[in-house]
Motif scaffolding. Structure first.
Motif, PDB file in Angstrom:
ATOM      1  N   SER A   1      -8.294  -6.003   0.002  1.00  0.00           N
ATOM      2  CA  SER A   1      -9.053  -4.862   0.519  1.00  0.00           C
ATOM      3  C   SER A   1      -8.221  -4.022   1.469  1.00  0.00           C
ATOM      4  CB  SER A   1     -10.321  -5.361   1.222  1.00  0.00           C
ATOM      5  OG  SER A   1      -9.986  -6.267   2.262  1.00  0.00           O
TER       6      SER A   1
ATOM      7  N   SER B   1       2.619   1.534  -3.408  1.00  0.00           N
ATOM      8  CA  SER B   1       1.652   1.880  -4.455  1.00  0.00           C
ATOM      9  C   SER B   1       1.227   3.336  -4.355  1.00  0.00           C
ATOM     10  CB  SER B   1       0.429   0.969  -4.346  1.00  0.00           C
ATOM     11  OG  SER B   1      -0.524   1.272  -5.338  1.00  0.00           O
TER      12      SER B   1
ATOM     13  N   GLN C   1       2.039   6.503  -7.286  1.00  0.00           N
ATOM     14  CA  GLN C   1       0.683   6.602  -7.843  1.00  0.00           C
ATOM     15  C   GLN C   1       0.701   6.767  -9.356  1.00  0.00           C
ATOM     16  OE1 GLN C   1      -1.546   9.956  -6.439  1.00  0.00           O
ATOM     17  NE2 GLN C   1      -3.532   8.986  -6.841  1.00  0.00           N
TER      18      GLN C   1
ATOM     19  N   VAL D   1      -5.163  -6.860  -6.948  1.00  0.00           N
ATOM     20  CA  VAL D   1      -5.990  -6.739  -5.741  1.00  0.00           C
ATOM     21  C   VAL D   1      -7.441  -7.057  -6.054  1.00  0.00           C
ATOM     22  CG1 VAL D   1      -7.024  -5.002  -4.232  1.00  0.00           C
ATOM     23  CG2 VAL D   1      -4.547  -5.179  -4.399  1.00  0.00           C
TER      24      VAL D   1
ATOM     25  N   THR E   1      -3.313  -2.750  -8.474  1.00  0.00           N
ATOM     26  CA  THR E   1      -4.760  -2.548  -8.494  1.00  0.00           C
ATOM     27  C   THR E   1      -5.466  -3.711  -9.180  1.00  0.00           C
ATOM     28  OG1 THR E   1      -4.468  -0.143  -8.538  1.00  0.00           O
ATOM     29  CG2 THR E   1      -6.609  -1.006  -9.235  1.00  0.00           C
TER      30      THR E   1
ATOM     31  N   ARG F   1      -3.532   2.273   0.943  1.00  0.00           N
ATOM     32  CA  ARG F   1      -3.155   3.163  -0.156  1.00  0.00           C
ATOM     33  C   ARG F   1      -3.995   4.433  -0.139  1.00  0.00           C
ATOM     34  NH1 ARG F   1      -5.072   4.376  -5.150  1.00  0.00           N
ATOM     35  NH2 ARG F   1      -3.550   4.856  -6.817  1.00  0.00           N
ATOM     36  N   THR F   2      -5.316   4.273   0.025  1.00  0.00           N
ATOM     37  CA  THR F   2      -6.208   5.427   0.039  1.00  0.00           C
ATOM     38  C   THR F   2      -5.905   6.353   1.207  1.00  0.00           C
ATOM     39  OG1 THR F   2      -7.950   4.096  -1.005  1.00  0.00           O
ATOM     40  CG2 THR F   2      -8.623   6.141   0.069  1.00  0.00           C
TER      41      THR F   2
ATOM     42  N   THR G   1      -4.964  -3.618   1.401  1.00  0.00           N
ATOM     43  CA  THR G   1      -3.986  -2.869   0.604  1.00  0.00           C
ATOM     44  C   THR G   1      -4.610  -1.600   0.044  1.00  0.00           C
ATOM     45  OG1 THR G   1      -2.791  -4.883  -0.012  1.00  0.00           O
ATOM     46  CG2 THR G   1      -2.468  -2.962  -1.405  1.00  0.00           C
ATOM     47  N   ARG G   2      -5.795  -1.707  -0.503  1.00  0.00           N
ATOM     48  CA  ARG G   2      -6.474  -0.530  -1.037  1.00  0.00           C
ATOM     49  C   ARG G   2      -6.788   0.475   0.067  1.00  0.00           C
ATOM     50  NH1 ARG G   2      -5.502   0.423  -5.819  1.00  0.00           N
ATOM     51  NH2 ARG G   2      -7.336   1.780  -5.892  1.00  0.00           N
ATOM     52  N   TYR G   3      -7.102  -0.028   1.238  1.00  0.00           N
ATOM     53  CA  TYR G   3      -7.409   0.845   2.365  1.00  0.00           C
ATOM     54  C   TYR G   3      -6.180   1.651   2.776  1.00  0.00           C
ATOM     55  CZ  TYR G   3      -9.604   2.268   6.760  1.00  0.00           C
ATOM     56  OH  TYR G   3     -10.149   3.008   7.783  1.00  0.00           O
TER      57      TYR G   3
ATOM     58  N   ASP H   1       1.554   0.543  -9.649  1.00  0.00           N
ATOM     59  CA  ASP H   1       0.266   0.859  -9.044  1.00  0.00           C
ATOM     60  C   ASP H   1      -0.872   0.234  -9.841  1.00  0.00           C
ATOM     61  OD1 ASP H   1      -1.552   2.014  -7.307  1.00  0.00           O
ATOM     62  OD2 ASP H   1      -1.705   3.845  -8.499  1.00  0.00           O
TER      63      ASP H   1
ATOM     64  N   GLY I   1       0.808  -1.213   0.000  1.00  0.00           N
ATOM     65  CA  GLY I   1       0.000   0.000   0.000  1.00  0.00           C
ATOM     66  C   GLY I   1       0.841   1.261   0.000  1.00  0.00           C
TER      67      GLY I   1
END
Length: 318
Positions: free
Chosen positions: A199, A118, A122, A134, A131, A205-206, A201-203, A127, A115
């Motif tokens: 999920s 990534s 960006q 994931v 994505t 990253r965001t 990882t996306r959390y 990245d 995360g």
């Protein structure tokens, strides 16, 4: 802090009592039970067994009997295994906890590392690749991933055992036994990690992207701090704070997700017992495990709140 913990413990007790009512009524009002599902028993024997196990009593009376025993640490009596549900859970929960806790460690380490990388890269090819991977991992069901890994890594390549905790007939002890267990748990841990890391990882990253855009990060860069210091010391710590809340749901969800994984890999955990109890309607086992998950959920949420206060002293617990 002390008054907050006491207040939360009271709320936890009220929540668990409400959960116990819902859990008991859900299973008690479901048509049929362990005795009814056995076609080998005569009607006279079924009536005798229902009277013996108290299944002929009114639902409300049965609930208060079960609740009274529950407050004493007695989860009931398994009709299938002919032993207390408490001893049954204690016998198998350690194996489930082993793969769930190991999977959680790998999930968080991998999710944080990927995360962060990534977010700092960006819109790069890395990245975009992450994505894609994931969302692919999140869309695949556990049974498909499990069977695919068994086919590739256990059957075709022979790198890992296909299932079980130890090899059948094994008499290994000491470090040899530990290594054997590690090899057997490698595949179920890999599946649980693969299904959970996406999920998270996306959390991360965001959250990190949002933190990086804040004023204090621009100030840190303006002071001439190294990019690694800015990202890992300032940005990452603040990005991890919201993720601590996820700990309240991560551990219970891992135990729930491990049910299918344990079945696929024949891992002797509580998930196996839970699935077998469903097939024969052994409701005391089902109720005992469900109330265990409910208790684990409220305790995990309390721990997450306390850890949030430790991680960020500015947060005041009221």
């Amino acid at each position: 802090m002390k008054s907050y913990v006491i207040k939360r413990l009271i709320y936890m007790l009220i929540t668990l009592i409400g959960a116990s009512m819902l859990i008991f009524m859900l299973y008690a009002l479901t048509p049929g039970d362990f005795v009814d599902s056995n076609p080998k028993l005569s009607m006279e024997r079924k009536i005798e067994l229902k009277e013996l196990y108290g299944l002929d009593k009114p639902v409300v009376e049965r609930y208060f009997i079960w609740l009274g025993n529950l407050l004493k640490g007695d989860l009931g009596f398994s009709l299938q295994y002919q032993q207390s549900v408490t001893s049954l859970v204690v016998s198998f929960i350690g194996n489930s906890f082993l793969i769930a806790f190991t999977s959680m460690i790998f999930t968080w380490l991998i999710a944080i590392a990927i995360g962060v990388f990534s977010a700092t890269k960006q819109y790069s090819w890395f990245d975009a690749l992450i994505t894609f991977l994931v969302f692919a991992a999140m869309s695949l069901p556990a049974f498909f991933v499990g069977l695919l890994i068994i086919k590739l890594l256990a059957v075709d390549l022979g790198w890992f055992p296909p299932g079980g905790k130890i090899t059948t007939g094994s008499t290994t002890t000491g470090l040899a036994y530990v290594w054997e267990v590690i090899r057997h748990m490698a595949l179920p841990v890999a599946v649980l990690t693969m299904l959970s890391v996406g999920s998270l990882t996306r959390y991360f990253r965001t959250n990190l992207l949002e933190v990086i855009k804040q004023d204090f990060i621009r100030t840190a860069r303006a002071k001439g701090l190294k990019e690694k210091t800015v990202v890992y010391k300032h940005a990452l710590r603040n990005a991890l704070l919201p993720a601590i809340t996820l700990l309240g749901f991560e551990i219970p969800s891992l135990f729930g997700g491990a049910i299918i994984t344990e079945k696929i890999f024949n891992w002797p955990g509580i998930g196996q017992v839970y699935m077998q109890a469903f097939s024969v309607r052994d409701y005391p086992v089902l109720m005992g495990f469900t109330i265990f998950i409910a208790t684990l959920t409220v305790i995990s949420n309390l721990i997450a709140d306390l850890l949030y206060r430790v991680a960020d002293p500015r947060v005041r617990l009221k």
